[in-house]
Write an enzyme that holds these catalytic residues in place. Structure first.
Site, PDB file in Angstrom:
ATOM      1  CG  ASP A   1      -8.339   4.425  -0.042  1.00 15.25           C
ATOM      2  OD1 ASP A   1      -7.983   3.276  -0.196  1.00 15.25           O
ATOM      3  OD2 ASP A   1      -7.508   5.377   0.441  1.00 15.25           O
TER       4      ASP A   1
ATOM      5  CG  ASP B   1      -2.208   0.961   1.109  1.00 19.36           C
ATOM      6  OD1 ASP B   1      -2.311   1.459   0.281  1.00 19.36           O
ATOM      7  OD2 ASP B   1      -2.624   1.255   2.372  1.00 19.36           O
TER       8      ASP B   1
ATOM      9  CD  GLU C   1      -0.138   5.541  -3.977  1.00 21.44           C
ATOM     10  OE1 GLU C   1       0.274   5.744  -2.647  1.00 21.44           O
ATOM     11  OE2 GLU C   1      -1.102   4.549  -4.320  1.00 21.44           O
TER      12      GLU C   1
HETATM   13  O1  MIG Z   1      -3.879   5.936   4.814  1.00 24.56           O
HETATM   14  O2  MIG Z   1      -3.853   0.528   5.523  1.00 24.56           O
HETATM   15  O3  MIG Z   1      -6.007   2.250   0.045  1.00 24.56           O
HETATM   16  O4  MIG Z   1      -6.961  -0.202   1.473  1.00 24.56           O
HETATM   17  O5  MIG Z   1      -6.908   0.096   4.320  1.00 24.56           O
HETATM   18  C1  MIG Z   1      -4.691   4.871   4.560  1.00 24.56           C
HETATM   19  C2  MIG Z   1      -5.088   1.538   5.648  1.00 24.56           C
HETATM   20  C3  MIG Z   1      -3.862   3.695   4.493  1.00 24.56           C
HETATM   21  C4  MIG Z   1      -5.149   2.848   2.250  1.00 24.56           C
HETATM   22  C5  MIG Z   1      -5.336   1.716   1.626  1.00 24.56           C
HETATM   23  C6  MIG Z   1      -6.483   0.971   2.280  1.00 24.56           C
HETATM   24  C7  MIG Z   1      -6.292   0.582   3.541  1.00 24.56           C
HETATM   25  C8  MIG Z   1      -5.609   1.837   4.418  1.00 24.56           C
HETATM   26  N1  MIG Z   1      -4.647   2.739   3.662  1.00 24.56           N
END
Ligand code: MIG
Length: 785
Positions: free
Chosen positions: A489, A418, A421
């Site tokens: 999201d 996650d 980017e």
């Molecule tokens: O700042 O890990 O897209 O699926 O549950 C949010 C927490 C960070 C973004 C991801 C989401 C995940 C969440 N993350």
């Protein structure tokens, strides 16, 4: 900033309302004088390239195959010619013809005519019909470092692709930016989102072509949004105008070529195709086990539980929270005993904290992204102050990959990447930060891909002969070689549910076959109707994962009342019944690059109706099934059936294609159709992919007038033995003229888990097979109807 689709278009006629919710950074333009590639001064052929010089620039042309030609135009040629995406080499040599006006390169499929004064690149079919041309006035040009290519816009030209982009299936009249962005609360109009796939397919005059701009800088695509229907254009804030032109005729062939060039996915672990249950976060091992037990108790099939960021100690990557997840090995053992796999999240940000292994090692070995003076860049993410591994370096990728032992030792086999980017609070990592020898803006769009690569390569090594499952949010072209992706999201609305399919289908056009969306919508709380409908659709999304934001209501199948639970259960069961078909469809993706979830634009390219906004979300799930996403508030819907005859899956009712029909769409019965003549292998309901089941492979066939075949594929679902020939593959054929169904001799050394075969006929009046079962041996099988 807001932008609107050009309303003065012949087609589409309605504005797209492409609103840019996120700031479009203006780029680091160093000078605003316009330079346009001018007259050719000389050229030479050397090392597989035809190099052409003008006063302004140098262009290089390479041939990869008869249908793939690369053009690279640069102001400052960099001999270190590497690509994150491309895995193929150009041909060593090729012929060309020179005349006073042009240099022509003619392959068996394509003609590139390079105009000399001024330098322009024009592509034709071998019959001389124009596929794609430079704009005669502006061609390729520079403003400072920013490079742009203007192209002629053809009448009625449509554009599809670009991967994870909002808006319509036909992107004509819209403009997009590639700049991998953490985009919480994105809308069906936001741009950019998390991923970069600078590859589109152009459609005009009954012809097809593809164009892949392989450049990781921030890039721009304008499909005639603001140019009075004269030109389309694309470009980037820096780097070369480096593109691959695809001249194959047919969208599927172009996808095949694009994935030949950038790679295809490998067989996913079978368990990752099962139902996946996620949440931000299940807060303890007990909660994870409790949810898993509830699935088994209620006999709702499922395979995967997830741990979001709260399983970690203080959000430190590669650690476990000692209080809430005290015995990871025990947790994984208990999950395994219930046939569950666990996927754990990792973010790139390494917490700045002495004594934390990954921090100490990263500092000691100098593994983090830096300011130009050598100081480690610090940004804030969940753990607080963080440094960011430089995944562009091989030693860093190896170190990162090996660190997964903290997760694999207890038994984790799935790794969720996650925030890559990369995201940092404030969303504005300074442009002077360096990754490897590049500044952030030059390679940002490939950071997530390199993290996924490190994760994949590392865990594949550690897991030995087992297939890891990797899931990443940020990506660049070629990521299909390492990882599945999901669309970040989204929100619990009908509009997002529909958008999800456009995103999945568009990602499929750009090589990503293994794609998921958060079922139910990540942000907000779905109504029970939306939850039920979205779950029905989840059955037909390559990756089927239910996920929800922190603080939202619980989302598991039993949270929606008894009646809804039964519908949800039935749809998840349907997914498991379809796994033999789905697994074979994934196999097809590994071989041809064709996605599992396919926009109708792949097969019905010339049919205008499929681009209609009412029908643009419809898609084929594999070769045989047409799925119609219907909003949760509608109980019947006007749908468009393309060419062919179609059976409704739930009733075997037959419809003729090329018409709009109104069909019932109750929450218990999503409109799904099977194309006449189709062959769909299924199994009885199992509780997980590790469940033996009844050992019967059901071969369903829907009657039709045209002969059809289906490549059935099976292997152990977990190992890489299939690379050594340990698979089971055979062609199933339906021949309506000779009234027969046949199965070819089995290829491969794997023994099918199905000991018996059973033919199930649909729409064959008067023909009964009396539920006979056939022993599944390797010989050719013929059944007369
Ligand atoms: O700042 O890990 O897209 O699926 O549950 C949010 C927490 C960070 C973004 C991801 C989401 C995940 C969440 N993350």
């Amino acid at each position: 900033m807001q932008r609107f689709q050009n309303p003065h278009l012949t087609k589409p006629t309605k504005p797209n309302n492409v609103a840019f919710k996120y700031p479009i950074h203006s780029g680091y333009i160093t000078g605003m004088n316009l330079e346009i590639a001018g007259n050719v001064q000389g050229f030479k052929q050397q090392d597989g390239a035809l190099t052409i010089k003008t006063a302004e620039a140098e262009a290089r042309v390479y041939i990869y195959s008869p249908t793939i030609i690369r053009v690279n135009i640069s102001k400052n040629f960099n001999p270190d010619d590497t690509s994150f995406a491309v895995i193929r080499q150009p041909l060593a040599d090729f012929d060309f013809d020179e005349s006073s006006a042009n240099i022509d390169i003619i392959t068996s499929a394509l003609k590139l005519s390079i105009q000399k004064s001024p330098l322009r690149f024009n592509f034709f079919t071998t019959d001389g019909i124009s596929l794609s041309e430079d704009d005669s006035r502006f061609g390729t040009n520079w403003q400072g470092e920013r490079v742009t290519c203007f192209r002629r816009l053809f009448e009625g030209e449509r554009f599809i692709g670009l991967g994870e982009k909002t808006g319509n299936l036909d992107r004509r009249g819209a403009a997009y930016v590639n700049w991998n962005t953490d985009a919480p609360n994105y809308t069906p109009e936001s741009d950019p989102l998390y991923k970069t796939f600078p590859f589109f397919i152009g459609l005009h005059s009954g012809l097809t072509y593809g164009l892949f701009l392989d450049n990781t800088h921030k890039s721009y695509f304008d499909f005639g949004a603001s140019t009075d229907e004269e030109t389309s254009w694309f470009g980037a804030d820096g780097g070369d105008l480096n593109y691959y032109f695809f001249g194959a005729q047919g969208v599927a062939k172009i996808i095949e070529d694009y994935t030949w060039l950038t790679g295809r996915m490998e067989m996913p672990p079978l368990w990752s195709l099962g139902y996946q249950q996620c949440r931000w976060s299940y807060m303890s091992a007990d909660e994870v086990l409790n949810i898993a037990q509830t699935f088994r108790k209620k006999q709702i099939p499922s395979d995967v539980m997830y741990c979001d960021i709260d399983y970690m100690d203080d959000f430190k990557i590669f650690t476990w929270n000692k209080k809430t997840f005290p015995k990871p090995k025990q947790l994984l053992g208990k999950l395994k005993a219930m046939n569950f796999k666990l996927v754990t999240i990792v973010d790139p940000g390494i917490k700045v904290e002495e004594g934390y292994k990954e921090y100490d090692e990263g500092i000691e070995r100098d593994y983090f992204a830096k300011y130009p003076d050598g100081e480690n860049y610090t940004g804030y993410v969940w753990p607080g102050r963080c440094h960011f591994p430089d995944f562009f370096r091989e030693d860093v990728r190896e170190w990162w990959g090996a660190a997964f032992k903290a997760l694999t030792n207890p038994g984790v086999e799935g790794f969720w990447n996650d925030m890559n980017e990369p995201a940092a609070w404030g969303q504005n990592i300074p442009w002077i930060v360096k990754f490897g020898d590049k500044f952030m803006p030059e390679v940002r769009n490939a950071y997530g891909m390199q993290m996924a690569r490190a994760t994949y390569e590392g865990t594949r090594k550690i897991l030995g002969n087992k297939r890891p499952f990797v899931l990443t949010r940020a990506a660049y072209s070629g990521t299909q070689r390492y990882s599945a992706v999901w669309t970040g999201d989204n929100t619990a609305t009908d509009a997002h549910m529909l958008l999800g399919h456009r995103l999945v289908n568009s990602l499929g056009l750009t090589g990503m076959a293994f794609v998921g969306v958060d079922i139910g919508g990540f942000s907000g709380n779905p109504t029970p109707e939306l939850m039920v409908r979205w779950n029905s659709l989840g059955t037909y999304i390559p990756m089927f994962r239910n996920h929800a934001i922190q603080g939202s209501k619980m989302r598991e199948p039993w949270e929606w009342g008894e009646d809804n639970e039964q519908i949800i259960k039935k749809d998840i069961e349907q997914r498991y019944k379809l796994l033999p078909y789905l697994y074979s469809s994934f196999y097809q993706s590994t071989q041809t690059g064709l996605p599992v979830s396919r926009t109708l634009a792949i097969e019905h390219t010339a049919d205008e109706n499929i681009f209609d906004k009412r029908f643009q979300n419809e898609f084929m799930f594999g070769d045989a099934m047409l799925v119609v996403p219907v909003e949760s508030t509608k109980l019947n819907e006007d749908i468009y059936l393309p060419k062919g005859s179609w059976y409704r899956l739930s009733s075997d009712q037959l419809y003729e294609g090329e018409q709009i029909v109104n069909v019932p769409a109750p929450l218990t019965d999503l409109p799904v159709f099977v194309k006449a003549g189709s062959i769909i292998p299924m199994q009885s309901v199992v509780q997980s992919t590790n469940d033996k089941g009844d050992g019967i492979l059901q071969i369903h066939i829907w009657n039709g007038s045209e002969a059809n075949s289906f490549v059935y594929y099976e292997d152990d679902g977990v190992s890489y033995d299939y690379e050594q020939g340990v698979y089971y593959k055979r062609v199933i054929r339906f021949d309506p003229v000779n009234k027969s169904i046949s199965l070819s001799v089995v290829e491969g050394a794997f023994k099918s888990r199905f000991v018996q075969l059973k033919l199930v006929l649909h729409g064959f009046e008067g023909i009964k097979l009396n539920d006979e079962v056939i022993v599944n041996d390797n010989r050719e099988i013929q059944v007369k109807l």
